[in-house]
Motif scaffolding. Structure first.
Motif, PDB file in Angstrom:
ATOM      1  N   ILE A  27       0.837  -1.201   0.000  1.00 28.66           N
ATOM      2  CA  ILE A  27       0.000   0.000   0.000  1.00 28.66           C
ATOM      3  C   ILE A  27       0.873   1.252   0.000  1.00 28.66           C
ATOM      4  CG2 ILE A  27      -1.633   1.344   1.397  1.00 28.66           C
ATOM      5  CD1 ILE A  27      -2.869  -1.389   2.216  1.00 28.66           C
ATOM      6  N   VAL A  28       1.910   1.268   0.837  1.00 33.97           N
ATOM      7  CA  VAL A  28       2.788   2.442   0.915  1.00 33.97           C
ATOM      8  C   VAL A  28       3.476   2.678  -0.426  1.00 33.97           C
ATOM      9  CG1 VAL A  28       4.896   3.345   1.977  1.00 33.97           C
ATOM     10  CG2 VAL A  28       3.136   2.312   3.407  1.00 33.97           C
ATOM     11  N   VAL A  29       4.040   1.629  -1.005  1.00 36.32           N
ATOM     12  CA  VAL A  29       4.724   1.766  -2.292  1.00 36.32           C
ATOM     13  C   VAL A  29       3.730   2.199  -3.375  1.00 36.32           C
ATOM     14  CG1 VAL A  29       5.915   0.485  -4.116  1.00 36.32           C
ATOM     15  CG2 VAL A  29       6.584   0.169  -1.732  1.00 36.32           C
ATOM     16  N   GLY A  30       2.534   1.637  -3.349  1.00 38.12           N
ATOM     17  CA  GLY A  30       1.505   2.020  -4.312  1.00 38.12           C
ATOM     18  C   GLY A  30       1.131   3.493  -4.194  1.00 38.12           C
ATOM     19  N   GLN A  31       1.048   3.991  -2.968  1.00 33.64           N
ATOM     20  CA  GLN A  31       0.723   5.399  -2.752  1.00 33.64           C
ATOM     21  C   GLN A  31       1.820   6.310  -3.307  1.00 33.64           C
ATOM     22  OE1 GLN A  31      -2.059   6.821  -1.711  1.00 33.64           O
ATOM     23  NE2 GLN A  31      -3.013   4.827  -1.489  1.00 33.64           N
ATOM     24  N   TYR A  32       3.080   5.960  -3.047  1.00 34.65           N
ATOM     25  CA  TYR A  32       4.179   6.769  -3.582  1.00 34.65           C
ATOM     26  C   TYR A  32       4.186   6.737  -5.113  1.00 34.65           C
ATOM     27  CZ  TYR A  32       6.513   7.893   0.807  1.00 34.65           C
ATOM     28  OH  TYR A  32       6.824   8.413   2.030  1.00 34.65           O
ATOM     29  N   ASN A  38       0.592  10.821 -10.817  1.00 36.55           N
ATOM     30  CA  ASN A  38      -0.515  11.772 -10.953  1.00 36.55           C
ATOM     31  C   ASN A  38      -0.165  13.212 -10.594  1.00 36.55           C
ATOM     32  OD1 ASN A  38      -2.321   9.754 -11.783  1.00 36.55           O
ATOM     33  ND2 ASN A  38      -2.661   9.150  -9.667  1.00 36.55           N
ATOM     34  N   SER A  39       1.001  13.456 -10.070  1.00 40.47           N
ATOM     35  CA  SER A  39       1.368  14.808  -9.655  1.00 40.47           C
ATOM     36  C   SER A  39       1.850  15.624 -10.856  1.00 40.47           C
ATOM     37  CB  SER A  39       2.479  14.744  -8.604  1.00 40.47           C
ATOM     38  OG  SER A  39       2.919  16.036  -8.280  1.00 40.47           O
ATOM     39  N   PRO A  40       1.410  16.889 -10.947  1.00 38.48           N
ATOM     40  CA  PRO A  40       1.869  17.744 -12.049  1.00 38.48           C
ATOM     41  C   PRO A  40       3.384  17.992 -11.984  1.00 38.48           C
ATOM     42  CG  PRO A  40       0.276  18.925 -10.655  1.00 38.48           C
ATOM     43  CD  PRO A  40       0.427  17.551 -10.107  1.00 38.48           C
ATOM     44  N   LYS A  47      11.384  12.544 -15.958  1.00 44.50           N
ATOM     45  CA  LYS A  47      11.383  12.767 -14.507  1.00 44.50           C
ATOM     46  C   LYS A  47      10.506  11.731 -13.807  1.00 44.50           C
ATOM     47  CE  LYS A  47      10.802  16.481 -11.166  1.00 44.50           C
ATOM     48  NZ  LYS A  47      10.381  17.867 -10.957  1.00 44.50           N
ATOM     49  N   GLN A  48       9.384  11.374 -14.436  1.00 51.27           N
ATOM     50  CA  GLN A  48       8.488  10.366 -13.872  1.00 51.27           C
ATOM     51  C   GLN A  48       9.174   8.996 -13.820  1.00 51.27           C
ATOM     52  OE1 GLN A  48       4.809   8.808 -15.869  1.00 51.27           O
ATOM     53  NE2 GLN A  48       3.855  10.206 -14.371  1.00 51.27           N
ATOM     54  N   SER A 108      10.779  10.190   1.361  1.00 55.74           N
ATOM     55  CA  SER A 108       9.863  11.325   1.348  1.00 55.74           C
ATOM     56  C   SER A 108      10.585  12.631   1.045  1.00 55.74           C
ATOM     57  CB  SER A 108       9.139  11.433   2.689  1.00 55.74           C
ATOM     58  OG  SER A 108       8.304  10.321   2.877  1.00 55.74           O
ATOM     59  N   LEU A 109      11.798  12.754   1.548  1.00 59.54           N
ATOM     60  CA  LEU A 109      12.582  13.950   1.247  1.00 59.54           C
ATOM     61  C   LEU A 109      12.905  14.053  -0.241  1.00 59.54           C
ATOM     62  CD1 LEU A 109      15.091  14.107   4.233  1.00 59.54           C
ATOM     63  CD2 LEU A 109      13.110  15.563   3.836  1.00 59.54           C
ATOM     64  N   LYS A 110      13.105  12.906  -0.876  1.00 61.97           N
ATOM     65  CA  LYS A 110      13.438  12.906  -2.303  1.00 61.97           C
ATOM     66  C   LYS A 110      12.227  13.194  -3.159  1.00 61.97           C
ATOM     67  CE  LYS A 110      17.337   9.872  -1.665  1.00 61.97           C
ATOM     68  NZ  LYS A 110      17.922   8.565  -1.868  1.00 61.97           N
ATOM     69  N   VAL A 111      11.042  12.784  -2.718  1.00 62.29           N
ATOM     70  CA  VAL A 111       9.815  13.033  -3.484  1.00 62.29           C
ATOM     71  C   VAL A 111       9.410  14.466  -3.246  1.00 62.29           C
ATOM     72  CG1 VAL A 111       7.368  12.465  -3.707  1.00 62.29           C
ATOM     73  CG2 VAL A 111       9.024  10.646  -3.465  1.00 62.29           C
TER      74      VAL A 111
END
Length: 111
Positions: A27-32, A38-40, A47-48, A108-111
């Motif tokens: 679930i965590v990996v799927g959310q990331y 989906n993020s602009p 980059k994606q 999280s810092l990298k995202v």
């Protein structure tokens, strides 16, 4: 392997914990991955791809660390041929949670 030896290695409680942890990690990996897809901020294909590759590397690193922790605990327990004490169990669980926190925080810092 005899039925008795097989039962010695199998524990329903451990299997339930393992299944829960795998589902939680998925679930965590799927959310990331969903955030990156989906993020602009990640709309550029190169980059994606880089972001998704980073998620995969973080997942593999976390899996490797988890396996190393399991081996570090399991081998001494097997050699002693005894079950884990409650103190060892809590210590191991605490260390694994700290490792997971560090990995998630770093990612999280990298995202």
């Amino acid at each position: 392997m005899s039925d008795r030896a097989t039962l010695m290695w199998y524990d329903n409680g451990l299997m339930a914990i393992f299944a829960r942890e795998v589902i939680e990690a998925s679930i965590v990996v799927g959310q990331y991955r969903n955030v990156v897809k989906n993020s602009p901020q990640w709309s550029e294909p190169a980059k994606q791809r880089r972001g998704l590759r980073l998620i995969t590397r973080a997942l593999l690193l976390a899996t490797l660390v988890a396996v190393l922790i399991i081996l570090a605990v399991a081998i001494p327990v097997i050699l002693r041929s005894q079950g884990m004490s409650k103190k060892t169990e809590k210590l191991t669980e605490g260390i694994s949670k700290l490792v997971a926190c560090v990995c998630l925080f770093d990612f999280s810092l990298k995202v």
